[in-house]
Design a protein around this motif. Sequence first.
Motif, mmCIF file in Angstrom:
data_model
loop_
_atom_site.group_PDB
_atom_site.id
_atom_site.type_symbol
_atom_site.label_atom_id
_atom_site.label_comp_id
_atom_site.label_asym_id
_atom_site.label_seq_id
_atom_site.Cartn_x
_atom_site.Cartn_y
_atom_site.Cartn_z
ATOM 1 N N LEU A 130 27.856 83.866 52.803
ATOM 2 C CA LEU A 130 28.979 83.181 53.416
ATOM 3 C C LEU A 130 28.474 82.618 54.733
ATOM 4 O O LEU A 130 27.956 83.360 55.561
ATOM 5 C CB LEU A 130 30.119 84.163 53.676
ATOM 6 C CG LEU A 130 30.751 84.824 52.448
ATOM 7 C CD1 LEU A 130 31.240 86.206 52.804
ATOM 8 C CD2 LEU A 130 31.885 83.983 51.926
ATOM 9 N N GLY A 131 28.606 81.319 54.925
ATOM 10 C CA GLY A 131 28.103 80.701 56.145
ATOM 11 C C GLY A 131 28.962 79.533 56.563
ATOM 12 O O GLY A 131 29.907 79.148 55.862
ATOM 13 N N THR A 132 28.645 78.957 57.702
ATOM 14 C CA THR A 132 29.371 77.793 58.192
ATOM 15 C C THR A 132 29.117 76.608 57.262
ATOM 16 O O THR A 132 27.973 76.308 56.929
ATOM 17 C CB THR A 132 28.921 77.455 59.624
ATOM 18 O OG1 THR A 132 29.257 78.541 60.485
ATOM 19 C CG2 THR A 132 29.615 76.197 60.123
ATOM 20 N N VAL A 133 30.199 75.964 56.862
ATOM 21 C CA VAL A 133 30.099 74.865 55.905
ATOM 22 C C VAL A 133 30.171 73.537 56.647
ATOM 23 O O VAL A 133 31.182 73.212 57.273
ATOM 24 C CB VAL A 133 31.219 74.944 54.851
ATOM 25 C CG1 VAL A 133 31.111 73.774 53.873
ATOM 26 C CG2 VAL A 133 31.147 76.277 54.101
ATOM 27 N N ALA A 134 29.086 72.782 56.600
ATOM 28 C CA ALA A 134 29.046 71.444 57.186
ATOM 29 C C ALA A 134 29.535 70.432 56.157
ATOM 30 O O ALA A 134 29.179 70.506 54.976
ATOM 31 C CB ALA A 134 27.628 71.105 57.633
ATOM 32 N N GLU A 135 30.336 69.506 56.602
ATOM 33 C CA GLU A 135 30.886 68.498 55.695
ATOM 34 C C GLU A 135 29.789 67.558 55.214
ATOM 35 O O GLU A 135 28.912 67.144 55.976
ATOM 36 C CB GLU A 135 31.960 67.703 56.436
ATOM 37 C CG GLU A 135 32.642 66.633 55.578
ATOM 38 C CD GLU A 135 33.642 65.821 56.383
ATOM 39 O OE1 GLU A 135 34.849 66.095 56.268
ATOM 40 O OE2 GLU A 135 33.202 64.924 57.152
ATOM 41 N N SER A 136 29.857 67.220 53.936
ATOM 42 C CA SER A 136 28.936 66.229 53.377
ATOM 43 C C SER A 136 29.704 65.325 52.423
ATOM 44 O O SER A 136 30.632 65.774 51.743
ATOM 45 C CB SER A 136 27.762 66.906 52.647
ATOM 46 O OG SER A 136 28.227 67.669 51.547
ATOM 47 N N GLU B 291 37.914 80.360 53.802
ATOM 48 C CA GLU B 291 38.051 79.985 52.399
ATOM 49 C C GLU B 291 36.931 79.054 51.956
ATOM 50 O O GLU B 291 36.413 79.176 50.846
ATOM 51 C CB GLU B 291 39.415 79.324 52.181
ATOM 52 C CG GLU B 291 40.589 80.303 52.314
ATOM 53 C CD GLU B 291 41.929 79.604 52.184
ATOM 54 O OE1 GLU B 291 41.952 78.346 52.226
ATOM 55 O OE2 GLU B 291 42.954 80.314 52.043
ATOM 56 N N ALA B 292 36.544 78.114 52.825
ATOM 57 C CA ALA B 292 35.444 77.209 52.490
ATOM 58 C C ALA B 292 34.138 77.971 52.328
ATOM 59 O O ALA B 292 33.351 77.705 51.414
ATOM 60 C CB ALA B 292 35.298 76.138 53.573
ATOM 61 N N LYS C 15 30.173 66.721 60.785
ATOM 62 C CA LYS C 15 31.395 67.487 61.037
ATOM 63 C C LYS C 15 31.356 68.795 60.259
ATOM 64 O O LYS C 15 30.538 68.977 59.359
ATOM 65 C CB LYS C 15 32.626 66.676 60.616
ATOM 66 C CG LYS C 15 32.783 65.356 61.341
ATOM 67 C CD LYS C 15 34.005 64.600 60.828
ATOM 68 C CE LYS C 15 34.155 63.258 61.524
ATOM 69 N NZ LYS C 15 35.328 62.496 61.010
ATOM 70 N N LEU C 16 32.263 69.701 60.631
ATOM 71 C CA LEU C 16 32.385 70.970 59.930
ATOM 72 C C LEU C 16 33.636 70.982 59.053
ATOM 73 O O LEU C 16 34.591 70.238 59.296
ATOM 74 C CB LEU C 16 32.484 72.133 60.920
ATOM 75 C CG LEU C 16 31.261 72.444 61.768
ATOM 76 C CD1 LEU C 16 31.550 73.657 62.649
ATOM 77 C CD2 LEU C 16 30.032 72.695 60.907
ATOM 78 N N VAL C 17 33.640 71.859 58.056
ATOM 79 C CA VAL C 17 34.846 72.170 57.304
ATOM 80 C C VAL C 17 35.489 73.362 57.995
ATOM 81 O O VAL C 17 34.973 74.476 57.947
ATOM 82 C CB VAL C 17 34.528 72.514 55.833
ATOM 83 C CG1 VAL C 17 35.813 72.887 55.092
ATOM 84 C CG2 VAL C 17 33.836 71.329 55.156
ATOM 85 N N VAL D 236 25.489 77.417 55.876
ATOM 86 C CA VAL D 236 25.499 78.117 54.598
ATOM 87 C C VAL D 236 24.226 77.836 53.808
ATOM 88 O O VAL D 236 23.746 78.705 53.055
ATOM 89 C CB VAL D 236 26.759 77.741 53.782
ATOM 90 C CG1 VAL D 236 26.724 76.282 53.355
ATOM 91 C CG2 VAL D 236 26.930 78.668 52.590
ATOM 92 N N GLU D 237 23.637 76.645 53.981
ATOM 93 C CA GLU D 237 22.401 76.336 53.263
ATOM 94 C C GLU D 237 21.269 77.261 53.705
ATOM 95 O O GLU D 237 20.529 77.807 52.879
ATOM 96 C CB GLU D 237 21.998 74.869 53.495
ATOM 97 C CG GLU D 237 22.956 73.857 52.912
ATOM 98 C CD GLU D 237 24.141 73.554 53.817
ATOM 99 O OE1 GLU D 237 25.014 72.755 53.427
ATOM 100 O OE2 GLU D 237 24.199 74.123 54.941
ATOM 101 N N THR D 238 21.135 77.456 55.019
ATOM 102 C CA THR D 238 20.104 78.353 55.540
ATOM 103 C C THR D 238 20.371 79.787 55.117
ATOM 104 O O THR D 238 19.457 80.513 54.693
ATOM 105 C CB THR D 238 20.061 78.266 57.081
ATOM 106 O OG1 THR D 238 19.757 76.932 57.472
ATOM 107 C CG2 THR D 238 19.017 79.218 57.658
#
Length: 319
Positions: A199-205, A23-24, A213-215, A183-185
């Motif tokens: 759609l990519g891995t979402v890192a927490e900011s 979902e993230a 950390k990750l979401v 997801v940025e890359t």
Amino acid sequence: MAALGWLTRRNRFATARSVLAGEAAAEAARKTAQERDAQLAVEAEAEAAPREAVREPEFPVVGDVRAAAFFDLDNTVMQGAAIFHLGRGLYKRHFFRKRELARFAWQQTWFRVAGVEDPAHMEDARNSALSIVKGHRVAELMAIGEDIYDEYMAERIWPGTRALAQAHLDAGQKVWLVTAAPVETATIIARRLGLTGALGTVAESVGGVYTGKLVGEPLHGPAKAEAVRALATAEGLDLTRCAAYSDSANDIPMLSIVGHPYAVNPDSRLRKHARSHGWRLRDYRTGRKAAKVGIPAAAGLGALAGGAAAAVAAHRRRR
């Protein structure tokens, strides 16, 4: 009974994390796609790149706006793994030391020689990347990512896979990357290729700064399928009319939920699964590279170098 209950709770926890990651990723992908659409008219002419002439597939159906295409990134759209190329570029910019570079180099060697995505190695790469970007601003990494794409990734795009994606775009359909890469890359790569989004891995900011950390969890395996489902629901897509493309057996969950699954540059497990299920196959590697990925461990030991060969052989014996 206690052990069984523990396993059940663990499985439920893992499923919940996959759903959260999916979902993230879907939310982040839709946001970046909207931004991309606003800029498309201005950037299209400047960023358009010539495409090699590749025979277009008999699919997709022109004008079917309830259909879309979902492409894995690593070794499907691009040779090698995006996160390793990212690490290489960050090292060049003094984000970390030679010891960490050696780790990235080993991970990339494994990925290219073994021809499979080993979960332990992917997790190691993820942890390395998170520790490197912690404390840096998201905007900073996005700007650097543009340069890293030009330096290490642009020349590694498979022309055949790019032609498949373009066929969907020409048919009026949206095309999304679906990857465990940040997801940025992934968003940068999608935009450079003229795709809808990623759609990519979402890192927490927090406040535009990475926390390390990750979401949820990395967008890998079942999490990719959850992300595609979430995006399809939000976009009003009919998954039975959609297509998905991947090289890895790890993506069988994603490939299985669409009506048109493709195995692209497949590893041995995916090739076997695709043939048994009647899925379409595409292989854009040279004959030498394709054969190298599929050789038995015993035959390959004499041709592969040092520790990489030994590790690949050990991995295959465990499978």
